[in-house]
Design an enzyme around this catalytic site. Structure first.
Site, PDB file in Angstrom:
ATOM      1  N   ALA A 140      34.045  30.138  47.262  1.00 60.77           N
ATOM      2  CA  ALA A 140      35.238  30.965  47.438  1.00 60.77           C
ATOM      3  C   ALA A 140      35.758  31.467  46.093  1.00 60.77           C
ATOM      4  O   ALA A 140      36.190  32.621  45.963  1.00 60.77           O
ATOM      5  CB  ALA A 140      36.319  30.182  48.175  1.00 60.77           C
ATOM      6  N   CYS A 141      35.702  30.616  45.073  1.00 66.37           N
ATOM      7  CA  CYS A 141      36.149  31.038  43.743  1.00 66.37           C
ATOM      8  C   CYS A 141      35.227  32.100  43.159  1.00 66.37           C
ATOM      9  O   CYS A 141      35.690  33.030  42.484  1.00 66.37           O
ATOM     10  CB  CYS A 141      36.240  29.841  42.806  1.00 66.37           C
ATOM     11  SG  CYS A 141      37.674  28.775  43.105  1.00 66.37           S
ATOM     12  N   ALA A 142      33.926  31.978  43.393  1.00 66.21           N
ATOM     13  CA  ALA A 142      33.006  33.012  42.921  1.00 66.21           C
ATOM     14  C   ALA A 142      33.400  34.372  43.480  1.00 66.21           C
ATOM     15  O   ALA A 142      33.436  35.377  42.760  1.00 66.21           O
ATOM     16  CB  ALA A 142      31.567  32.655  43.318  1.00 66.21           C
ATOM     17  N   TYR A 146      34.820  25.364  47.753  1.00 68.00           N
ATOM     18  CA  TYR A 146      35.657  25.686  46.599  1.00 68.00           C
ATOM     19  C   TYR A 146      34.930  26.612  45.621  1.00 68.00           C
ATOM     20  O   TYR A 146      35.452  27.662  45.221  1.00 68.00           O
ATOM     21  CB  TYR A 146      36.083  24.387  45.916  1.00 68.00           C
ATOM     22  CG  TYR A 146      36.451  24.509  44.469  1.00 68.00           C
ATOM     23  CD1 TYR A 146      37.535  25.280  44.060  1.00 68.00           C
ATOM     24  CD2 TYR A 146      35.718  23.829  43.489  1.00 68.00           C
ATOM     25  CE1 TYR A 146      37.868  25.384  42.723  1.00 68.00           C
ATOM     26  CE2 TYR A 146      36.046  23.928  42.153  1.00 68.00           C
ATOM     27  CZ  TYR A 146      37.114  24.706  41.777  1.00 68.00           C
ATOM     28  OH  TYR A 146      37.450  24.814  40.453  1.00 68.00           O
ATOM     29  N   PHE A 176      36.591  35.710  41.737  1.00 67.85           N
ATOM     30  CA  PHE A 176      36.359  36.354  40.437  1.00 67.85           C
ATOM     31  C   PHE A 176      35.657  37.696  40.616  1.00 67.85           C
ATOM     32  O   PHE A 176      35.992  38.673  39.935  1.00 67.85           O
ATOM     33  CB  PHE A 176      35.540  35.431  39.534  1.00 67.85           C
ATOM     34  CG  PHE A 176      36.331  34.295  38.962  1.00 67.85           C
ATOM     35  CD1 PHE A 176      37.257  34.503  37.950  1.00 67.85           C
ATOM     36  CD2 PHE A 176      36.168  33.003  39.440  1.00 67.85           C
ATOM     37  CE1 PHE A 176      37.992  33.456  37.418  1.00 67.85           C
ATOM     38  CE2 PHE A 176      36.900  31.950  38.927  1.00 67.85           C
ATOM     39  CZ  PHE A 176      37.818  32.176  37.907  1.00 67.85           C
TER      40      PHE A 176
END
Length: 442
Positions: A406-408, A403, A411
């Site tokens: 993948a979010c890094a 999570y 952004f």
């Protein structure tokens, strides 16, 4: 089966599992795999210098077949059926265009019309890899029928995400215990310094002064409340729906000697009735509100402010879709991380705040700051991996690694944004109380 199908089948049966898996995945995803595949039988296929997706067992194949795309991949990852060897971020970046950045709700059974895919599946059946879909990992939230974003459903969703153990969050977040985007003075700063600077930025934007009352909506483990009370002399009410967060925050408040100025409540924002407040901070909480309730959320906060009072709304945003009114639900995040979480475009958020009566005075985009924050959290998790597994179990630890990484990337690649929106309950006189020069925050 026709002659060509028989010949292809013979090739699949004779070949190693990795080559068969590679072809099957390319059929399911309708694209060439840019990553190497290594299978449980020791075989490998794909670019030799690329990161490797390690398929540990046949169960992973069943998960991917029955749910191609993001959710099937996530289930296999959480269950430990898949692993990544090599550059973790690099592998996710290579896979993102095939999985996270595409709209694919097909069942794997739809591709069985293709003769080559049928042949590949025949080979997998020979290896014992196909029958019924496996049950989801236990970390996946079990859905309860009913309306979204009721008080009860929000309580359940918050508990799923935050009540996984304060020790785990200490490991990931570090001493600051701030679970939202930091504000980096420079890339080499410590995570603690960057989180301190974020909290102080919020306080300055709100123009906090001694004797004022601050409502901190979604107060987490109490960091904003403690910073505002200690550094700016305000009285703070912090609210959360997490029992574990509240207990932890109360102990921190007591240890800081601030019990006379800070009250931590387990309370829904819709139930706060002791306004007015001079200022409201909402940092990383509004993502839980939902599209149907967002105007109500904004109206409730407007009602709780004194005329001239300020709201600082710090919120993740997604890029606009064709249907501007639609909210995007990410399958993996909805099932494993933030149940019922909904991300809106920035413009939608600003519009809803204005509809509630707010005057929006400033918007600051800090998405690069969140990418940097997430990479630090991932580094903390990886360096303390064995302890994280002991605290939460291997499945939960794997959820968080995937999570956050993948979010890094999301952004960094401008697929996600995060914004601080400063809004004012401007009085009838029109005197907003803000300085003439923007962003002096005095």
């Amino acid at each position: 089966m026709d002659k060509s199908g028989i010949l292809v089948t013979e090739v699949w049966v004779m070949a190693g599992a990795a080559l068969r898996l590679k072809s099957l995945l390319e059929q399911l995803l309708e694209a060439e795999l840019p990553i190497r595949i290594r299978a449980w039988d020791g075989s490998a296929a794909g670019p030799p210098d690329a990161p490797a997706l390690v398929v540990r067992n046949r169960r992973a194949v069943r998960r991917l077949l029955w749910k191609p795309g993001e959710l099937g991949l996530a289930r296999a990852w959480v269950a430990g059926d898949l692993e990544i060897e090599g550059d973790f971020y690099g592998a996710l970046a290579l896979l993102s265009g095939l999985v996270w950045e595409r709209d694919d709700t097909r069942s794997g059974l739809r591709v069985l019309r293709d003769a080559r895919t049928r042949a590949a599946l025949f080979g997998l059946v020979r290896l014992g890899g196909l029958p019924l879909p496996p049950a989801p990992p236990r970390e996946e939230i079990r859905r309860v029928r009913g309306h979204l974003h009721t008080r009860r459903s929000d309580q359940r969703a918050i508990s799923h995400h935050y009540d996984v153990g304060n020790g785990f969050y200490e490991l990931v977040l570090g001493p600051s215990m701030v679970y939202s985007c930091a504000y980096w003075p420079d890339p080499d700063a410590t995570l603690e310094q960057a989180q301190h600077d974020k909290l102080d930025l919020v306080c300055r934007k709100l123009a906090l002064r001694p004797g004022q009352r601050l409502l901190d909506v979604g107060c987490g483990w109490g960091s904003m409340a403690i910073h505002a009370a200690r550094e700016y002399g305000v009285s703070v009410v912090g609210i959360t729906l997490s029992q574990e967060q509240a207990a932890y925050a109360r102990k921190r408040v007591a240890d800081a000697g601030l019990t006379d100025r800070i009250e931590i409540r387990v309370q829904d924002y819709r139930d706060v009735a002791d306004g007015p407040y001079d200022a409201i901070s909402s940092i990383g909480m509004a993502e839980h509100v939902g599209s149907e309730k967002y105007l109500e959320y904004a109206q409730d906060l407007y009602r709780l402010l004194v005329p001239g009072g300020r709201l600082l709304n710090h919120q993740i945003a997604r890029r606009p879709m064709t249907d501007e009114s639609a909210y995007d639900l990410d399958e993996f995040i909805d099932a494993y991380v933030f149940p019922d979480g909904e991300l809106a475009p920035l413009g939608t958020t600003v519009t809803q705040l204005e509809r509630a009566g707010f005057e929006v005075r400033d918007v600051e985009s800090i998405r690069e700051h969140y990418a940097h924050t997430l990479r630090r959290w991932v580094a903390n998790l990886e360096s303390g991996w064995q302890r994280a597994v002991r605290l939460t179990g291997p499945g939960r630890a794997r959820v968080w690694r995937l999570y956050m990484a993948a979010c890094a990337l999301g952004f960094e690649r401008n697929h996600l944004g995060v914004n601080q929106v400063l809004a004012v309950r401007t009085p009838e006189s029109g005197a907003s109380g803000l300085p003439l020069r923007a962003r002096t925050w005095n």
